[in-house]
Design a protein around this motif. Sequence first.
Motif, PDB file in Angstrom:
ATOM      1  N   GLU A   1       0.798  -1.262   0.164  1.00 29.07           N
ATOM      2  CA  GLU A   1       0.072  -0.121   0.010  1.00 29.07           C
ATOM      3  C   GLU A   1       0.975   1.299   0.046  1.00 29.07           C
ATOM      4  N   ASP A   2       1.819   1.404   0.959  1.00 23.19           N
ATOM      5  CA  ASP A   2       2.478   2.736   0.663  1.00 23.19           C
ATOM      6  C   ASP A   2       3.432   2.731  -0.088  1.00 23.19           C
ATOM      7  N   MET A   3       4.612   1.506  -0.569  1.00 23.30           N
ATOM      8  CA  MET A   3       5.605   1.760  -1.554  1.00 23.30           C
ATOM      9  C   MET A   3       4.950   1.386  -2.821  1.00 23.30           C
ATOM     10  N   ARG A   4       4.124   0.544  -3.134  1.00 19.46           N
ATOM     11  CA  ARG A   4       3.600   0.173  -4.209  1.00 19.46           C
ATOM     12  C   ARG A   4       4.601  -0.558  -5.234  1.00 19.46           C
ATOM     13  N   GLY A   5       5.210  -1.768  -4.423  1.00 13.66           N
ATOM     14  CA  GLY A   5       6.192  -2.473  -5.108  1.00 13.66           C
ATOM     15  C   GLY A   5       6.499  -3.415  -4.570  1.00 13.66           C
ATOM     16  N   LEU A   6       7.362  -4.346  -4.985  1.00 16.02           N
ATOM     17  CA  LEU A   6       7.905  -5.630  -4.142  1.00 16.02           C
ATOM     18  C   LEU A   6       6.894  -6.463  -3.628  1.00 16.02           C
ATOM     19  N   GLU A   7       5.584  -5.942  -3.309  1.00 18.49           N
ATOM     20  CA  GLU A   7       4.552  -6.856  -3.237  1.00 18.49           C
ATOM     21  C   GLU A   7       3.571  -6.293  -4.301  1.00 18.49           C
ATOM     22  N   ASN A   8       2.296  -6.884  -4.258  1.00 16.33           N
ATOM     23  CA  ASN A   8       1.431  -6.714  -5.275  1.00 16.33           C
ATOM     24  C   ASN A   8       0.002  -6.864  -4.731  1.00 16.33           C
ATOM     25  N   GLU A   9      -0.723  -6.638  -5.705  1.00 14.72           N
ATOM     26  CA  GLU A   9      -2.372  -6.989  -5.184  1.00 14.72           C
ATOM     27  C   GLU A   9      -2.584  -8.474  -5.040  1.00 14.72           C
ATOM     28  N   ARG A  10      -1.935  -9.203  -5.754  1.00 13.17           N
ATOM     29  CA  ARG A  10      -2.171 -10.627  -5.465  1.00 13.17           C
ATOM     30  C   ARG A  10      -1.414 -11.202  -3.980  1.00 13.17           C
ATOM     31  N   SER A  11      -0.364 -10.675  -3.647  1.00 10.49           N
ATOM     32  CA  SER A  11       0.346 -10.763  -2.358  1.00 10.49           C
ATOM     33  C   SER A  11      -0.443 -10.313  -1.449  1.00 10.49           C
ATOM     34  N   TRP A  12      -1.189  -9.169  -1.493  1.00 11.99           N
ATOM     35  CA  TRP A  12      -1.772  -8.491  -0.473  1.00 11.99           C
ATOM     36  C   TRP A  12      -2.895  -9.429  -0.128  1.00 11.99           C
ATOM     37  N   ARG A  13      -3.721  -9.950  -1.297  1.00 13.30           N
ATOM     38  CA  ARG A  13      -4.744 -11.006  -1.089  1.00 13.30           C
ATOM     39  C   ARG A  13      -4.301 -12.125  -0.321  1.00 13.30           C
ATOM     40  N   ALA A  14      -3.025 -12.784  -0.568  1.00 11.71           N
ATOM     41  CA  ALA A  14      -2.644 -13.848   0.079  1.00 11.71           C
ATOM     42  C   ALA A  14      -2.191 -13.418   1.625  1.00 11.71           C
ATOM     43  N   ALA A  15      -2.107 -12.216   1.900  1.00 10.18           N
ATOM     44  CA  ALA A  15      -1.772 -11.812   3.120  1.00 10.18           C
ATOM     45  C   ALA A  15      -2.932 -11.544   3.944  1.00 10.18           C
ATOM     46  N   GLU A  16      -3.970 -11.327   3.387  1.00  9.32           N
ATOM     47  CA  GLU A  16      -5.482 -11.060   3.765  1.00  9.32           C
ATOM     48  C   GLU A  16      -5.904 -12.564   4.116  1.00  9.32           C
ATOM     49  N   ALA A  17      -5.936 -13.345   3.291  1.00 10.21           N
ATOM     50  CA  ALA A  17      -6.138 -14.793   3.803  1.00 10.21           C
ATOM     51  C   ALA A  17      -5.584 -15.340   4.821  1.00 10.21           C
ATOM     52  N   LEU A  18      -4.236 -15.080   5.046  1.00  7.02           N
ATOM     53  CA  LEU A  18      -3.305 -15.584   6.042  1.00  7.02           C
ATOM     54  C   LEU A  18      -3.779 -15.094   7.537  1.00  7.02           C
ATOM     55  N   LYS A  19      -4.409 -13.928   7.631  1.00  9.46           N
ATOM     56  CA  LYS A  19      -4.852 -13.415   8.762  1.00  9.46           C
ATOM     57  C   LYS A  19      -5.650 -14.455   9.600  1.00  9.46           C
TER      58      LYS A  19
ATOM     59  N   SER B   1       5.605 -22.282   9.715  1.00  5.97           N
ATOM     60  CA  SER B   1       5.702 -21.025  10.166  1.00  5.97           C
ATOM     61  C   SER B   1       4.562 -20.039   9.345  1.00  5.97           C
ATOM     62  N   ALA B   2       4.158 -18.875  10.096  1.00  2.46           N
ATOM     63  CA  ALA B   2       3.144 -18.144   9.098  1.00  2.46           C
ATOM     64  C   ALA B   2       3.831 -17.715   8.090  1.00  2.46           C
ATOM     65  N   GLY B   3       5.198 -17.273   7.878  1.00  4.60           N
ATOM     66  CA  GLY B   3       5.829 -17.001   6.744  1.00  4.60           C
ATOM     67  C   GLY B   3       5.832 -17.808   5.426  1.00  4.60           C
ATOM     68  N   GLU B   4       6.075 -19.209   5.895  1.00 10.48           N
ATOM     69  CA  GLU B   4       5.863 -20.196   5.040  1.00 10.48           C
ATOM     70  C   GLU B   4       4.703 -20.607   4.722  1.00 10.48           C
TER      71      GLU B   4
END
Length: 487
Positions: free
Chosen positions: A311-329, A338-341
């Motif tokens: 959200e802040d840097m708009r790179g290195l991550e993307n909209e797809r990795s954002w969704r994966a992160a949302e699902a992880l929560k 591990s949560a990272g794995e």
Amino acid sequence: MSMPQVLEPRLRHPAPSRGRTPWFEGDVAPEKVPEKYRLGRAFVPKTRYLDPEFLRVELDKLFTRTWLMACRTEELPKVGSFVEYEIASHSILVVRTAKDSIGAYYNACRHRGTRLACGRGRVGSFICPFHGWRWNLDGSVRLVLDREEFVPRSDDDLALVRLRAEEWAGFVFITMDPGAMPLLEYLDPIPRIFAPFQLDHMRYRWMTGVLLPCNWKTALDGFLEAYHVPGTHPQLFRPDKSNTHLATLKEIDNRIWSPTTSYERHAHYSSVGRKKQSAAAESAKDPARRETSGVTDERLAVALAVQYIHEDMRGLENERSWRAAEALKTADVPAGTSAGEYYLQLYRELSLAEGYDWPVITRQQWAEAGTAWNVFPNTILLPNQGSIFGYRARPYGPDPDRCRFEIFSLDQVPVADYGKPRDFRPEFFADYRDAGLGVVFNQDMANAQEVTVGMHSPSFDGHRLSEEQEMTIYNHHRVADRFLWAD
Ligand code: FES
Ligand SMILES: [Fe+2]
């Protein structure tokens, strides 16, 4: 701590030594470097940043002898597409000369020197705006008005002067040195280590250029170490991303340690975990090993870090990795994972389902890739799967305190989009504060400005670098000396 005294660098650092930075065959002997520019042990004199004469030597001997990243192949989608690459007083045209070939020419008319084209665009031939001479895309002369009046000049003499242009991973590099080693050899070991990240299948999400009131190396230095993170970006420790401008002692204690690895020309740092534990850390940037900074819900810590960067840097991550992160929560993370794995697994599943080529990157490959590389001399790349950041800095005019700095964000495209052209326009802002770069980048840009103001103080003689975490910066100067003072 006592204030540093005003002393000549040579008195303060009488015995040049590399400290923990390795010597490589071909490094110049310290005595070949003028004393005022000579490196000390983990010490870089400020003259290498502030002295206009040093910039002149860089222009003369560094940028003319190295391979420079000029553009991405996607910026040259059609035959005749060109990009002007400017570095200090040099202007170079990079042009697609045929479907499968890219060439580069000095951007100067052979008649009286007029610049032939600016910015970017597409041409059928190059036409000088002054007296209308023309050249084919292969550089051969097509038209000289009243040619018979230029009898002593052969067509060869009137052809555009060519430079070498070679490609790696979707980047076009140029060199002004006809005798330079081939690009892939020059980049070694980057092509091998970056191969799993498939940069050739990435495209620009955005590129923003700004003018900065600092030396071109100062702009890069801020991205060549993570030692500044607790001081500059304390919010990165906090799941709520609160931006109080100091890290707490506990946060500092939890900081990521990022030692340097130096190769013959290029160097990188690797964020390998907390300092106390890192002696045993064999894996560098492996996202499966993301730190949780003491937050009890590991899932939340990983997810919020990914989402903040997106959200802040708009790179290195993307909209797809954002969704994966949302699902992880709210995911049921299996015991022993591990949560990272588990996050990586979710990101991989999403990517495969949405048509991306997504090989498993081994722990060994993550470890070798590190976090941020100085692609010598003036580019930085942050390898990652799916999305990467890159930075490039170039001197701007004869003032060593000014540079043009660019940040670019690349995303891997789905397999179905390989080879498809995309619309892309870089943006440029004279003032970085107008560029909408986000909190993290604005913090970094502010540093570049403040470092420059402070470096001019007579009390300051040069950078006193960490012998572990800031040797990326030192390595740049070590390698630069090979080009600047070898003869
Ligand atoms: S200067 Fe270019 S044609 Fe005369
Ligand atoms: Fe930073």
